[in-house]
Design a protein around this motif. Structure first.
Motif, PDB file in Angstrom:
ATOM      1  N   PHE A 105      94.778  95.982 114.690  1.00 22.37           N
ATOM      2  CA  PHE A 105      94.483  94.609 114.277  1.00 22.37           C
ATOM      3  C   PHE A 105      95.384  93.605 115.000  1.00 22.37           C
ATOM      4  CE2 PHE A 105      93.080  96.520 109.977  1.00 22.37           C
ATOM      5  CZ  PHE A 105      91.819  96.757 110.492  1.00 22.37           C
ATOM      6  N   HIS A 106      96.655  93.969 115.194  1.00 19.84           N
ATOM      7  CA  HIS A 106      97.586  93.063 115.878  1.00 19.84           C
ATOM      8  C   HIS A 106      97.368  93.051 117.388  1.00 19.84           C
ATOM      9  CE1 HIS A 106      99.744  93.156 112.012  1.00 19.84           C
ATOM     10  NE2 HIS A 106     100.310  92.033 112.407  1.00 19.84           N
ATOM     11  N   SER A 107      96.588  94.005 117.890  1.00 25.65           N
ATOM     12  CA  SER A 107      96.331  94.054 119.337  1.00 25.65           C
ATOM     13  C   SER A 107      95.445  92.906 119.808  1.00 25.65           C
ATOM     14  CB  SER A 107      95.680  95.389 119.710  1.00 25.65           C
ATOM     15  OG  SER A 107      96.545  96.470 119.463  1.00 25.65           O
ATOM     16  N   PHE A 108      94.776  92.242 118.873  1.00 27.96           N
ATOM     17  CA  PHE A 108      93.894  91.131 119.237  1.00 27.96           C
ATOM     18  C   PHE A 108      94.668  89.813 119.391  1.00 27.96           C
ATOM     19  CE2 PHE A 108      91.072  94.253 117.378  1.00 27.96           C
ATOM     20  CZ  PHE A 108      89.955  94.200 118.209  1.00 27.96           C
ATOM     21  N   GLN A 109      95.962  89.832 119.107  1.00 31.51           N
ATOM     22  CA  GLN A 109      96.770  88.623 119.257  1.00 31.51           C
ATOM     23  C   GLN A 109      97.192  88.442 120.711  1.00 31.51           C
ATOM     24  OE1 GLN A 109     100.048  88.300 116.519  1.00 31.51           O
ATOM     25  NE2 GLN A 109      98.893  89.187 114.821  1.00 31.51           N
ATOM     26  N   SER A 110      97.369  87.216 121.106  1.00 29.04           N
ATOM     27  CA  SER A 110      97.841  86.909 122.460  1.00 29.04           C
ATOM     28  C   SER A 110      98.977  85.887 122.373  1.00 29.04           C
ATOM     29  CB  SER A 110      96.700  86.352 123.313  1.00 29.04           C
ATOM     30  OG  SER A 110      97.150  86.081 124.622  1.00 29.04           O
ATOM     31  N   PRO A 111     100.169  86.243 122.844  1.00 26.11           N
ATOM     32  CA  PRO A 111     100.558  87.553 123.386  1.00 26.11           C
ATOM     33  C   PRO A 111     100.714  88.586 122.271  1.00 26.11           C
ATOM     34  CG  PRO A 111     102.465  86.140 123.231  1.00 26.11           C
ATOM     35  CD  PRO A 111     101.293  85.283 122.832  1.00 26.11           C
ATOM     36  N   LEU A 112     100.835  89.844 122.668  1.00 22.23           N
ATOM     37  CA  LEU A 112     101.029  90.902 121.681  1.00 22.23           C
ATOM     38  C   LEU A 112     102.311  90.644 120.899  1.00 22.23           C
ATOM     39  CD1 LEU A 112     100.089  94.035 123.833  1.00 22.23           C
ATOM     40  CD2 LEU A 112      98.722  92.975 122.036  1.00 22.23           C
ATOM     41  N   PRO A 113     102.300  90.855 119.590  1.00 24.96           N
ATOM     42  CA  PRO A 113     103.468  90.512 118.762  1.00 24.96           C
ATOM     43  C   PRO A 113     104.709  91.337 119.066  1.00 24.96           C
ATOM     44  CG  PRO A 113     101.815  91.688 117.475  1.00 24.96           C
ATOM     45  CD  PRO A 113     101.184  91.368 118.789  1.00 24.96           C
ATOM     46  N   VAL A 197      88.612 107.027 127.065  1.00 24.71           N
ATOM     47  CA  VAL A 197      89.833 106.221 127.157  1.00 24.71           C
ATOM     48  C   VAL A 197      90.873 106.904 128.033  1.00 24.71           C
ATOM     49  CG1 VAL A 197      91.714 105.177 125.849  1.00 24.71           C
ATOM     50  CG2 VAL A 197      89.402 105.162 124.916  1.00 24.71           C
ATOM     51  N   LEU A 198      91.024 108.209 127.863  1.00 23.97           N
ATOM     52  CA  LEU A 198      91.993 108.945 128.685  1.00 23.97           C
ATOM     53  C   LEU A 198      91.633 108.863 130.166  1.00 23.97           C
ATOM     54  CD1 LEU A 198      92.686 112.173 126.588  1.00 23.97           C
ATOM     55  CD2 LEU A 198      94.305 110.342 127.114  1.00 23.97           C
ATOM     56  N   LEU A 199      90.342 108.924 130.476  1.00 24.99           N
ATOM     57  CA  LEU A 199      89.915 108.813 131.863  1.00 24.99           C
ATOM     58  C   LEU A 199      90.251 107.434 132.426  1.00 24.99           C
ATOM     59  CD1 LEU A 199      88.464 110.126 134.245  1.00 24.99           C
ATOM     60  CD2 LEU A 199      86.296 109.251 133.318  1.00 24.99           C
ATOM     61  N   ILE A 200      90.008 106.391 131.626  1.00 22.14           N
ATOM     62  CA  ILE A 200      90.354 105.027 132.055  1.00 22.14           C
ATOM     63  C   ILE A 200      91.846 104.905 132.289  1.00 22.14           C
ATOM     64  CG2 ILE A 200      90.401 102.606 131.322  1.00 22.14           C
ATOM     65  CD1 ILE A 200      87.797 103.154 129.773  1.00 22.14           C
ATOM     66  N   TYR A 201      92.631 105.445 131.337  1.00 21.37           N
ATOM     67  CA  TYR A 201      94.084 105.383 131.470  1.00 21.37           C
ATOM     68  C   TYR A 201      94.587 106.230 132.637  1.00 21.37           C
ATOM     69  CZ  TYR A 201      95.871 102.604 127.585  1.00 21.37           C
ATOM     70  OH  TYR A 201      96.219 101.564 126.757  1.00 21.37           O
ATOM     71  N   GLY A 378      97.730  93.534 134.201  1.00 25.09           N
ATOM     72  CA  GLY A 378      96.437  93.272 133.578  1.00 25.09           C
ATOM     73  C   GLY A 378      96.599  92.809 132.149  1.00 25.09           C
ATOM     74  N   PRO A 379      95.474  92.573 131.478  1.00 26.55           N
ATOM     75  CA  PRO A 379      95.520  92.071 130.098  1.00 26.55           C
ATOM     76  C   PRO A 379      96.055  93.136 129.131  1.00 26.55           C
ATOM     77  CG  PRO A 379      93.266  92.569 130.742  1.00 26.55           C
ATOM     78  CD  PRO A 379      94.102  92.739 131.973  1.00 26.55           C
ATOM     79  N   SER A 380      97.212  92.861 128.542  1.00 33.19           N
ATOM     80  CA  SER A 380      97.842  93.825 127.640  1.00 33.19           C
ATOM     81  C   SER A 380      96.989  94.084 126.408  1.00 33.19           C
ATOM     82  CB  SER A 380      99.220  93.310 127.209  1.00 33.19           C
ATOM     83  OG  SER A 380     100.070  93.142 128.320  1.00 33.19           O
ATOM     84  N   GLN A 381      96.243  93.062 125.963  1.00 31.06           N
ATOM     85  CA  GLN A 381      95.432  93.230 124.754  1.00 31.06           C
ATOM     86  C   GLN A 381      94.369  94.311 124.953  1.00 31.06           C
ATOM     87  OE1 GLN A 381      96.139  90.276 126.112  1.00 31.06           O
ATOM     88  NE2 GLN A 381      97.548  89.474 124.543  1.00 31.06           N
ATOM     89  N   ILE A 382      93.749  94.326 126.131  1.00 31.47           N
ATOM     90  CA  ILE A 382      92.703  95.327 126.403  1.00 31.47           C
ATOM     91  C   ILE A 382      93.291  96.727 126.379  1.00 31.47           C
ATOM     92  CG2 ILE A 382      90.995  96.132 128.067  1.00 31.47           C
ATOM     93  CD1 ILE A 382      90.277  93.492 126.724  1.00 31.47           C
ATOM     94  N   TRP A 383      94.437  96.914 127.065  1.00 36.09           N
ATOM     95  CA  TRP A 383      95.075  98.230 127.098  1.00 36.09           C
ATOM     96  C   TRP A 383      95.475  98.669 125.692  1.00 36.09           C
ATOM     97  CZ3 TRP A 383      93.663 100.379 131.205  1.00 36.09           C
ATOM     98  CH2 TRP A 383      93.678  99.726 132.447  1.00 36.09           C
ATOM     99  N   SER A 384      95.967  97.727 124.907  1.00 37.21           N
ATOM    100  CA  SER A 384      96.414  98.053 123.550  1.00 37.21           C
ATOM    101  C   SER A 384      95.230  98.421 122.654  1.00 37.21           C
ATOM    102  CB  SER A 384      97.173  96.862 122.959  1.00 37.21           C
ATOM    103  OG  SER A 384      97.680  97.175 121.685  1.00 37.21           O
ATOM    104  N   ILE A 385      94.144  97.664 122.729  1.00 35.15           N
ATOM    105  CA  ILE A 385      92.962  97.947 121.915  1.00 35.15           C
ATOM    106  C   ILE A 385      92.388  99.322 122.262  1.00 35.15           C
ATOM    107  CG2 ILE A 385      90.565  97.274 121.485  1.00 35.15           C
ATOM    108  CD1 ILE A 385      91.515  94.333 121.835  1.00 35.15           C
ATOM    109  N   LEU A 386      92.275  99.616 123.556  1.00 39.23           N
ATOM    110  CA  LEU A 386      91.762 100.921 123.978  1.00 39.23           C
ATOM    111  C   LEU A 386      92.658 102.054 123.474  1.00 39.23           C
ATOM    112  CD1 LEU A 386      90.633 100.288 127.674  1.00 39.23           C
ATOM    113  CD2 LEU A 386      89.164 100.888 125.741  1.00 39.23           C
ATOM    114  N   TYR A 387      93.963 101.862 123.590  1.00 38.70           N
ATOM    115  CA  TYR A 387      94.907 102.904 123.201  1.00 38.70           C
ATOM    116  C   TYR A 387      94.836 103.200 121.708  1.00 38.70           C
ATOM    117  CZ  TYR A 387      99.357 105.234 122.324  1.00 38.70           C
ATOM    118  OH  TYR A 387     100.330 106.115 121.918  1.00 38.70           O
TER     119      TYR A 387
END
Length: 581
Positions: A105-113, A197-201, A378-387
């Motif tokens: 839920f906090h991954s949608f914040q910009s910047p990440l908390p 997700v692992l393949l993307i990472y 890159g956008p940290s929010q995208i990486w965080s949401i995927l993770y």
């Protein structure tokens, strides 16, 4: 051989459950440098016992309690112990899912908390606790756990975490309430999404600067770890968790197989995919850890070069990363008084120490990886949401497997379903588990989580699986078991299975049990890692007496089922025999 009730669900859920079960724990285990012990334990312990539980479930067509009652009425406690272990693990494991939801839920914040430290009330600097630790540690210990300094300080309930815990149990209930058919469909999603997700990472991770440092660190043998018996018991314990041995869930899932199903081939394929998936995930993880460690190492070099350049009369480009050590020694010897003024700011920049630090601690997923995400291009929010979506899928998949070890044997008890509809029975299990899990949302909750994680299952699983082997090989009879499997499979059983079941696996588990008991007996008082907010670091403290009592109860809750149920069965038989006279 017992046919049991009608079983129509296919074995398709089992491989998916095994793919998701404790993959993240496997990544953490590879950190300790025991890939070699893990492979050996896989061959002589994991694979044989995995096949034994699958074949038993398919043969008996019942859940764990019913299957072991069929093997011998005196072994009904094995199934009961498995049920208790699965329930205890489910209670604390879903707390992890609540943390994952919190971060998601906090991954949608910009910047990440957790990207930077918050300012103090006067806006004159960072909050002291965060400044002395790091932004990711502060978010984990203060915003997520709101952790107390000791286990004695229960503190208040974290209401945000309560909502996440309720949501995580609601998700699990919805996934399993309609039975194993809906569970199978859910597990297909929870198993496949992490691969994507692992393949993307992987694609992104191997292109990061310093990724090769992490991968080399992962595959570099650590001889001192191979000589440490604890590495071997850790590898064996991880086999139990990753394969789901002793939980009763394998027996439960396999009981839905058609009798003609080739569970031998299935066991080998699933076990190999399970372990290879874990290693694949570890490569992705260590590639990103390598990037993080290299980033921190180079940042350390830059800070030291800037410190020396600004303090001493040195040309701006004179000090480089290659000559930093020589310049430090030279300046310390030529201007010791001036060097003494900055001695407290001097850091030792070593890539190996950063790699070691990046791979330690219980906050593997919530501290180390989140810091790496912040620093990734890159956008940290995208990486965080995927993770965290990946972790959530893994967590749900694990929960479905854990609860299968509870729900299936309870469903086999006709007197329970006589008074409770299946949906209500599952709801009660989830509700009670959620209520107990509230303890993990208090300020001392993380300390209780560690107690559950360390003591609720490890010893119990070793004992349960040992009794399982003894029950199959020496009570039910290995010859009889072999014949029934061969009749079910339609071909001869490989000698490898018999040798490992009868000799190697039980001897190995006995050795592990002895080492486990001796280690705790000689280690003195049990301790736990607490968080010192004033210093911004972890400290070791001894458990108070009531915590030790709780540890004893957790261990006894499952292990005592085996002898107690055997005694009860014996007494009942004696009473029946006496009434006939």
């Amino acid at each position: 051989m017992a046919e049991g009730g009608k079983r129509t669900f296919q074995m398709a859920t089992t491989p998916n459950f095994q793919l998701t079960q404790h993959v993240i724990d496997m990544m953490k285990c590879l950190i300790s440098g025991f890939l070699i012990p893990y492979v050996i334990m896989f061959i002589v312990e994991g694979l044989p016992l995995f096949y034994m539980e699958l074949s038993l479930g398919q043969l008996m067509r019942k859940g764990s309690i019913g299957a072991w009652k069929t093997v011998s009425p005196y072994l009904i406690g094995v199934g009961a112990g498995s049920l208790v272990v699965s329930l205890l693990v489910s209670i604390y494991y879903n707390a992890i899912n609540s943390w994952i939801l919190w971060y998601l839920f906090h991954s949608f914040q910009s910047p990440l908390p957790w990207a930077s430290c918050p300012l103090n009330r006067n806006n004159t600097g960072f909050i002291e606790e965060c400044a002395k630790s790091s932004a990711t540690e502060y978010f984990w210990y203060r915003k997520t756990l709101n952790i107390s300094p000791t286990i004695d300080d229960t503190g208040v309930i974290h209401w945000g975490m309560i909502l996440c815990l309720l949501l995580s149990w609601l998700i699990v209930y919805i996934c399993i309430v309609r039975g194993t058919e809906s569970t199978g469909k859910v597990v297909y999603v929870t198993a496949c999404f992490p691969y994507l997700v692992l393949l993307i990472y992987l694609i992104r991770g191997v292109t990061l600067h310093g990724a090769t440092n992490g991968i080399l660190y992962m595959f570099t043998p650590k001889i001192e770890q191979l000589l440490d018996p604890k590495s071997w018991i850790d590898a064996a314990t991880q086999i139990f968790y990753s394969f789901g041995l002793g939980f009763g869930s394998l027996i439960a899932f396999a009981s839905f197989n058609p009798k003609s199903n080739n569970c031998e081939k299935q066991a080998v394929i699933i076990a190999l995919i399970n372990s290879l998936t874990s290693i694949f995930g570890s490569i992705v993880t260590f590639a990103i850890y390598g990037f993080k460690a290299t980033y921190n190492y180079e940042s350390c070099l830059e800070r030291m070069i800037l410190l020396l350049t600004n303090t001493f009369d040195v040309e701006e480009s004179a000090i480089t990363a290659d000559t930093l050590d020589q310049w430090t020694t030279y300046l310390n010897s030529t201007a010791p008084d001036k060097f003494a003024t900055i001695s407290s700011q001097i850091e030792i920049c070593d890539l190996q120490s950063h790699l070691d630090t990046a791979a330690e601690g219980t906050g593997l997923s919530f501290i180390v990886f989140t810091e790496a995400i912040v620093n990734m291009p890159g956008p940290s929010q995208i990486w965080s949401i995927l993770y965290f979506m990946m972790l959530l899928m893994l967590g749900i998949g694990s929960m479905l497997g854990n609860l299968a070890g509870v729900i299936t044997p309870l469903s086999d008890m006709k007197f329970i379903l006589r008074y409770l509809p299946r949906e209500l029975m599952i709801g009660i299990v989830c509700l009670v588990s959620c209520a107990i899990g509230i303890i993990f949302t208090t300020e001392s909750g993380n300390y209780w989580f560690v107690i559950f994680n360390d003591y609720a299952a490890t010893l119990a699983l070793l004992l349960i699986v040992l009794v399982e082997i003894i029950g199959i090989c020496y009570v039910y009879g290995i010859k009889r078991f072999r014949q029934e499997i061969e009749m079910m499979m339609g071909h001869k059983l490989n000698l490898y299975w018999t040798i490992t079941w009868v000799f190697i696996s039980p001897a190995l588990i006995v050795a592990l049990l002895i080492f486990y008991v001796v280690e705790y007996a000689t280690s003195g008082k049990l301790s736990y890692t607490a968080w010192d907010a004033s210093e911004g670091r972890s400290v070791n403290l001894e458990y108070p007496p009531y915590a030790l009592a709780a540890i004893g109860l957790l261990v006894a809750a499952s292990t005592s089922c085996i002898p107690l149920m055997a005694i009860i069965v014996y007494i009942r038989k004696q009473l029946k025999r006496g009434s006939k006279l």
